[in-house]
Design a protein around this motif. Structure first.
Motif, PDB file in Angstrom:
ATOM      1  N   TYR A 184       0.833  -1.201   0.000  1.00 39.72           N
ATOM      2  CA  TYR A 184       0.000   0.000   0.000  1.00 39.72           C
ATOM      3  C   TYR A 184       0.866   1.249   0.000  1.00 39.72           C
ATOM      4  O   TYR A 184       0.626   2.192  -0.750  1.00 39.72           O
ATOM      5  CB  TYR A 184      -0.933   0.005   1.213  1.00 39.72           C
ATOM      6  N   ALA A 185       1.902   1.241   0.880  1.00 36.87           N
ATOM      7  CA  ALA A 185       2.758   2.424   0.995  1.00 36.87           C
ATOM      8  C   ALA A 185       3.393   2.763  -0.343  1.00 36.87           C
ATOM      9  O   ALA A 185       3.627   3.926  -0.659  1.00 36.87           O
ATOM     10  CB  ALA A 185       3.842   2.191   2.052  1.00 36.87           C
ATOM     11  N   ASN A 186       3.667   1.738  -1.145  1.00 39.50           N
ATOM     12  CA  ASN A 186       4.266   1.981  -2.450  1.00 39.50           C
ATOM     13  C   ASN A 186       3.222   2.364  -3.490  1.00 39.50           C
ATOM     14  O   ASN A 186       3.383   3.330  -4.238  1.00 39.50           O
ATOM     15  CB  ASN A 186       5.034   0.727  -2.877  1.00 39.50           C
ATOM     16  N   LEU A 187       2.109   1.620  -3.545  1.00 36.27           N
ATOM     17  CA  LEU A 187       1.087   1.860  -4.563  1.00 36.27           C
ATOM     18  C   LEU A 187       0.431   3.215  -4.400  1.00 36.27           C
ATOM     19  O   LEU A 187      -0.002   3.827  -5.374  1.00 36.27           O
ATOM     20  CB  LEU A 187       0.008   0.773  -4.485  1.00 36.27           C
TER      21      LEU A 187
ATOM     22  N   GLY C  79      13.876   3.566  12.649  1.00 35.35           N
ATOM     23  CA  GLY C  79      13.656   2.810  11.431  1.00 35.35           C
ATOM     24  C   GLY C  79      13.568   3.702  10.206  1.00 35.35           C
ATOM     25  O   GLY C  79      14.051   3.351   9.131  1.00 35.35           O
ATOM     26  N   THR C  80      12.939   4.864  10.368  1.00 35.98           N
ATOM     27  CA  THR C  80      12.877   5.806   9.246  1.00 35.98           C
ATOM     28  C   THR C  80      14.274   6.268   8.873  1.00 35.98           C
ATOM     29  O   THR C  80      14.636   6.319   7.688  1.00 35.98           O
ATOM     30  CB  THR C  80      12.006   7.008   9.615  1.00 35.98           C
ATOM     31  N   VAL C 144       9.932  -0.856   5.004  1.00 33.47           N
ATOM     32  CA  VAL C 144       8.758  -0.201   4.425  1.00 33.47           C
ATOM     33  C   VAL C 144       9.114   1.201   3.939  1.00 33.47           C
ATOM     34  O   VAL C 144       8.732   1.620   2.842  1.00 33.47           O
ATOM     35  CB  VAL C 144       7.616  -0.104   5.456  1.00 33.47           C
ATOM     36  N   VAL C 145       9.889   1.948   4.736  1.00 36.51           N
ATOM     37  CA  VAL C 145      10.274   3.299   4.338  1.00 36.51           C
ATOM     38  C   VAL C 145      11.149   3.250   3.093  1.00 36.51           C
ATOM     39  O   VAL C 145      10.992   4.052   2.169  1.00 36.51           O
ATOM     40  CB  VAL C 145      11.001   4.012   5.498  1.00 36.51           C
ATOM     41  N   ARG C 146      12.056   2.273   3.052  1.00 42.11           N
ATOM     42  CA  ARG C 146      12.901   2.168   1.865  1.00 42.11           C
ATOM     43  C   ARG C 146      12.073   1.854   0.628  1.00 42.11           C
ATOM     44  O   ARG C 146      12.313   2.392  -0.449  1.00 42.11           O
ATOM     45  CB  ARG C 146      13.960   1.093   2.055  1.00 42.11           C
ATOM     46  N   ALA C 147      11.038   0.989   0.785  1.00 39.39           N
ATOM     47  CA  ALA C 147      10.182   0.661  -0.351  1.00 39.39           C
ATOM     48  C   ALA C 147       9.442   1.900  -0.833  1.00 39.39           C
ATOM     49  O   ALA C 147       9.226   2.090  -2.030  1.00 39.39           O
ATOM     50  CB  ALA C 147       9.199  -0.430   0.037  1.00 39.39           C
ATOM     51  N   ARG C 148       9.067   2.741   0.104  1.00 39.48           N
ATOM     52  CA  ARG C 148       8.382   3.965  -0.261  1.00 39.48           C
ATOM     53  C   ARG C 148       9.309   4.913  -0.995  1.00 39.48           C
ATOM     54  O   ARG C 148       8.938   5.608  -1.932  1.00 39.48           O
ATOM     55  CB  ARG C 148       7.836   4.632   1.008  1.00 39.48           C
ATOM     56  N   LEU C 149      10.573   4.953  -0.554  1.00 38.32           N
ATOM     57  CA  LEU C 149      11.535   5.868  -1.145  1.00 38.32           C
ATOM     58  C   LEU C 149      11.961   5.433  -2.538  1.00 38.32           C
ATOM     59  O   LEU C 149      12.253   6.267  -3.397  1.00 38.32           O
ATOM     60  CB  LEU C 149      12.788   5.942  -0.259  1.00 38.32           C
ATOM     61  N   ALA C 150      12.007   4.107  -2.748  1.00 39.64           N
ATOM     62  CA  ALA C 150      12.515   3.614  -4.027  1.00 39.64           C
ATOM     63  C   ALA C 150      11.689   4.171  -5.178  1.00 39.64           C
ATOM     64  O   ALA C 150      10.475   4.110  -5.178  1.00 39.64           O
ATOM     65  CB  ALA C 150      12.459   2.088  -4.030  1.00 39.64           C
ATOM     66  N   GLY C 151      12.356   4.698  -6.146  1.00 42.17           N
ATOM     67  CA  GLY C 151      11.625   5.226  -7.294  1.00 42.17           C
ATOM     68  C   GLY C 151      10.972   6.566  -7.030  1.00 42.17           C
ATOM     69  O   GLY C 151      10.196   7.062  -7.828  1.00 42.17           O
ATOM     70  N   MET C 152      11.263   7.126  -5.845  1.00 39.94           N
ATOM     71  CA  MET C 152      10.666   8.435  -5.570  1.00 39.94           C
ATOM     72  C   MET C 152      11.354   9.491  -6.401  1.00 39.94           C
ATOM     73  O   MET C 152      12.528   9.392  -6.712  1.00 39.94           O
ATOM     74  CB  MET C 152      10.803   8.770  -4.081  1.00 39.94           C
ATOM     75  N   ASP C 153      10.615  10.518  -6.712  1.00 40.06           N
ATOM     76  CA  ASP C 153      11.125  11.567  -7.570  1.00 40.06           C
ATOM     77  C   ASP C 153      12.105  12.464  -6.814  1.00 40.06           C
ATOM     78  O   ASP C 153      11.703  13.318  -6.037  1.00 40.06           O
ATOM     79  CB  ASP C 153       9.926  12.381  -8.065  1.00 40.06           C
ATOM     80  N   LEU C 178       6.400  13.387   1.694  1.00 42.36           N
ATOM     81  CA  LEU C 178       6.268  12.383   0.640  1.00 42.36           C
ATOM     82  C   LEU C 178       6.376  10.960   1.180  1.00 42.36           C
ATOM     83  O   LEU C 178       5.731  10.046   0.676  1.00 42.36           O
ATOM     84  CB  LEU C 178       7.325  12.611  -0.452  1.00 42.36           C
ATOM     85  N   ILE C 179       7.215  10.759   2.186  1.00 38.03           N
ATOM     86  CA  ILE C 179       7.359   9.385   2.689  1.00 38.03           C
ATOM     87  C   ILE C 179       6.464   9.099   3.879  1.00 38.03           C
ATOM     88  O   ILE C 179       6.459   7.985   4.408  1.00 38.03           O
ATOM     89  CB  ILE C 179       8.820   9.051   3.064  1.00 38.03           C
ATOM     90  N   MET C 180       5.680  10.080   4.314  1.00 34.96           N
ATOM     91  CA  MET C 180       4.864   9.897   5.519  1.00 34.96           C
ATOM     92  C   MET C 180       3.978   8.650   5.502  1.00 34.96           C
ATOM     93  O   MET C 180       3.911   7.938   6.509  1.00 34.96           O
ATOM     94  CB  MET C 180       4.012  11.149   5.771  1.00 34.96           C
TER      95      MET C 180
END
Lengths: 294, 354, 260
Positions: A184-187, C79-80, C144-153, C178-180
């Motif tokens: 979810y966090a990614n999508l 963790g963040t 999870v934070v890294r997954a969110r960051l990956a591919g971020m603009d 953006l990563i919140m």
């Protein structure tokens, strides 16, 4: 690059320090323990032995020798890998549509939909598994309906409880939020404009998913897969409760070393091999992922 | 919901006030002491009993082996006492402070597990035997007077896989050894191999190795025969009656004999309050207090003085208070050497993997 | 509207049913008039009443909540930072350590931490439990934070820097919002893990510290009465309430702020 380097330690330093103190140091103690002998009654034998020839270090690679020479443990590692991998794939299949739906819901519903995914897991693990034992047991509504239908087809009634199927179902259930949340966090951050553009260029729904959404979500998929597979690999409680007489995974053997046989060196050795295997597999998967990034 | 908030707030405030008073730290099995008994002890010693729990002797040992401190009284099973003493985790009991020790029946005093009761005082006991669903067993005509009900494929196969066995390597080995006619403390690897074969032959007819939920399964009728502890089976029967089931759950003490588990109280070496600890041990050696546990969960009682307080139907139950003839077939488990434990674990892992 | 297809709805609802079927049983059986709770006997509120008088259980529940809140807070922060570091910088040991905390069998972590605490003469109690919980939660948040960051603009951050923002400001006003959602997701996972942990808590708990899992797991043989179902139901409701209040106070932390 100097400001960058100091920022590296500013950001990465505190977690690294915390993990070194509260994780790496205790782990090092147990890594050393894997080379020691078990104590007479429990715990570990003294590290230094005094006898006629003076003091010498009481270390032995016996734990690892047993581990690698006995095929039984290798077999259990493989079996655990299979269960964990299968559960991870099922988790992904079940969790992806859910994460996708939540990510695309109207804004005002998203929070509550995410919380609804994780809410069941604030109850106690044991009673959730007991509830599953009830559902999978022969007397439940679900099983009676299933066996009724099978009976119509002339098939013998089945019991799902105390089978490998029960282990997999329960593994999937227990780990589902850890797949859904990273996905979810990614999508959630995917720009809908990309999909609009793809549609304008003539892509159908499946193509839009497979060529735009899925590749962009790969980091979420890897995080979810890691957070499901790695813990599932070493779990012991679920095979114990619902696995029946054949339900043993490598996690159970590890638990027995500490809570039955009192063979800490062997338990430590098994654990370290498990960890090394899990980390190596993740590294391998990450390499694969990097290779296919568009 | 209002009441919930009030009680929660009180709960937040409450324990803080106790912190200054006398405290006895009891590390015990869960549900192994009657709440009334705790309350009465707290009145008599003007102290607070702080309880923490474990669900297996090995959990206790693992914590102590790793160095945990802060407990006053522990309740291990008898075969652990000498090992714990040698490892330096428990202190000798001051018999001068334990006048009620004389209440213990002679056959359960000291003996092999702790000569002279130097470290331990008997608390409660249970027998590992067969529990069964009376109606189903009568219907199927399965004989339950022997371990063959669990280990003989010809008999077990009649039970349609509704059988569970304890998830304990030592208990299952002990039962198999008894079935073969050996002592539960037999350490001959050849005999262990025989036991392994017996277990492997019977295993396909068992549903699971279960040490926890078999009570529920018995009471709900899902499982018809178990290898379990006598006080658990007593609870299962209570549960079945409560649920108004059409069947009762009965015990059977196999004719070949069984394991007797005698749980004892010991005082930790690093106990913060050894004085309170001894007070507690003596308190629990008094007949009335000891009997309350038996009346609550159907545990066996090694205390002579407790007998007059125990409910008649429990005293009459041959599986809880074995008669003269059966008592001779009961044995207490003894501890093993590391090498023996490793061998047993290897056998157990193999049994479970096949 | 056009993107949400029927099959997606069906699949998602099926998964929600899968998630809630056992939970329905848990809640339903908290009203079961049977101590053994093996079969449905009758309806009663008695277990909730017993719970309100059961000081030990309530204290344990309170402790579990406090520990979970503290551990989740600290491990989310650490963790963040770890997630950011994993994504942006090359710190040799960090990736291995983070994965190792997830891979390590709980028993090994519990025993090793106990030995470690005893060695350093740290008294066991609530603090030792919290420290242990933080250790195993950091990895989950970081991934999870890294997954969110990956591919971020990254261009957004660069633009901020070009416009004169300091790294701290760029982080606070550009990266962090953006990563919140990733951070919030990680925090939820950390909280959940801590609330229900037994093995590690058993080993690192002091002689008087009680948490809900410690109470319940040791009851596993006999007395998993409907009281346990009751306390679980209430805990879920309480936690849900607390979190809903929190999300009302800090707007939509699980969603990216509207860019349009």
């Amino acid at each position: 690059m100097a400001p960058d380097r100091s920022r590296k330690w500013l950001v990465g330093g505190p977690p690294l320090a915390y993990l070194l103190v509260f994780f790496a140091a205790p782990l090092a103690i147990m890594a050393l323990a894997s080379f020691r002998a078990p104590g007479d009654f429990g715990g570990l034998a003294p590290l230094v032995l005094q006898d006629e020839s003076g003091a010498h270090l009481n270390v032995t690679p016996e734990a690892y020798a047993t581990l690698f020479s006995d095929f039984l443990y290798g077999w259990l590692f493989l079996k655990s890998f299979a269960y964990a991998a299968f559960a991870t794939v099922l988790c992904l299949a079940a969790g992806y549509p859910l994460a996708l739906l939540i990510a695309r819901s109207p804004r005002k519903y998203r929070d509550i939909l995410v919380l609804l995914v994780i809410l069941p897991f604030w109850s106690n693990f044991l009673i959730r598994v007991y509830a599953w034992m009830m559902i999978l047991g022969p007397q439940s509504f679900v099983m009676r309906a299933l066996n009724g239908a099978l009976g119509l087809a002339g098939i013998e009634p089945v019991s799902l409880l105390y089978t490998p199927a029960a282990v997999v179902i329960t593994l999937v259930y227990v780990h589902l939020p850890f797949m859904v949340l990273p996905l979810y966090a990614n999508l959630e951050k995917h720009d809908p404009a990309l999909l609009d553009a793809a549609q304008d260029l003539g892509a159908g729904a499946w193509q839009r998913f497979w060529r735009v959404t899925f590749p962009l979500s790969l980091p979420g998929v890897y995080a979810g897969a890691a957070l499901v597979f790695i813990p599932a690999f070493g779990i012991f409680a679920i095979p114990d409760l619902v696995g029946g007489t054949g339900g043993i995974m490598i996690g159970n053997v590890i638990k027995q070393q500490f809570l039955d046989t009192r063979d800490w060196p062997f338990g430590a050795a098994l654990s370290l091999v498990l960890m090394a295997g899990a980390i190596a597999l993740s590294g391998f998967a990450a390499l694969l992922g990097r290779g296919t990034r568009a | 919901m209002n009441r919930a908030w009030i009680v929660l707030l009180l709960a937040l405030a409450g324990p803080g006030a106790w912190a200054q008073t006398n405290e006895l730290h009891l590390f015990n099995w869960n549900d192994y002491i009657a709440p009334e008994t705790v309350e009465r002890f707290q009145q008599s010693c003007k102290c607070k009993v702080v309880q923490t729990y474990y669900s297996d002797n090995e959990e206790l040992v693992a914590k102590l082996a790793a160095g945990a401190k802060g407990y006053d009284v522990l309740v291990p099973t008898s075969n652990y006492v000498l090992g714990m003493a040698k490892a330096g985790w428990i202190q000798p009991l001051d018999h001068a402070k334990l006048p009620s020790l004389k209440n213990v029946m002679p056959q359960y005093r000291g003996g092999a597990y702790d000569p002279g009761n130097k470290y331990s005082a008997p608390y409660a006991m249970s027998i590992t035997l067969i529990g069964y669903n009376e109606a189903k067993i009568q219907e199927l005509g399965v004989p339950v007077g022997s371990w063959a009900a669990v280990f003989d494929p010809k008999i077990v196969s009649k039970l349609n896989k509704r059988v569970t066995v304890l998830d304990s390597q030592s208990e299952v080995l002990a039962a198999a050894l008894k079935y073969l006619g050996y002592s539960v403390n037999d350490r001959d690897p050849k005999h262990w191999e025989e036991a392994k074969q017996v277990i492997l032959k019977a295993k396909p007819y068992w549903a699971a190795f279960n040490a926890s939920s078999y009570i529920k399964e018995l009471a709900s009728g899902n499982i018809w025969l178990v290898h379990g502890y006598s006080n658990d089976i007593f609870q299962a029967d209570k549960g079945a009656q409560e649920a108004k089931q059409s069947f009762r759950i009965r015990h059977s003490l196999p004719k070949e004999g069984a394991v007797l588990a005698l749980d004892v109280m010991v005082v930790a070496k690093s106990a913060p309050r050894p004085d309170l600890a001894h007070q507690f041990v003596n308190f629990m050696l008094e007949g009335r207090n000891s009997a309350e546990l038996t009346n609550m969960i159907g545990s066996g009682n090694p205390n002579q003085d407790a007998l007059r307080y125990i409910r008649p139907e429990i005293k009459a139950n041959k599986a809880i208070f074995a008669d003269e003839r059966s008592v001779k077939t009961l044995e207490q488990l003894k501890d093993m050497t590391p090498k023996q434990r490793q061998l047993l674990n290897r056998i157990w892992t193999e049994i479970k993997s096949r | 509207m056009k993107r949400r297809s029927a099959w997606l709805w069906c699949a998602a609802i099926a998964v929600y049913l899968f998630l809630y079927a056992p939970l329905a049983i848990v809640v339903l059986y908290s009203f079961n008039d049977s101590r053994l709770n093996a079969q449905w006997v009758g309806f009663t509120f008695a277990w909730y009443e017993k719970l309100f008088h059961n000081e030990a259980m309530l204290v344990a529940a309170r402790n579990s909540l406090l520990i979970a809140l503290a551990a989740a807070a600290a491990s989310t922060v650490l963790g963040t930072m770890a997630g950011l570091a994993l994504h942006r910088y090359r710190l040799r040991l960090l990736p291995v350590l983070v994965l190792a905390t997830i891979a390590i069998p709980e028993i090994l972590m519990g025993v090793s931490l106990l030995i470690f605490f005893v060695l350093l003469n740290i008294t066991l109690g609530m603090v030792s439990i919290i420290l242990a919980h933080i250790t195993f939660c950091i990895g989950f948040v970081a991934l999870v934070v890294r997954a969110r960051l990956a591919g971020m603009d990254e261009s957004l951050t660069e633009a901020a820097r070009d416009l004169g923002a300091t790294p701290a400001q760029a982080f606070r006003w550009v990266t962090l919002p953006l990563i919140m959602p990733g951070i919030a997701a990680g925090a939820l996972m950390a909280f959940t893990l801590s609330l229900d942990d037994f093995v590690i808590t058993f080993f690192t708990a002091g002689a008087g510290s009680a948490t809900l899992p410690l109470q319940i797991y040791t009851m596993v043989k006999i007395a998993v009465t409907p009281e346990v179902n009751a306390v679980s139901t209430l805990l879920m409701l309480l936690t849900l309430t607390l979190i809903l209040i929190a999300t009302r106070l800090s707007p939509s932390v699980l969603q990216t702020e509207n860019r349009r």
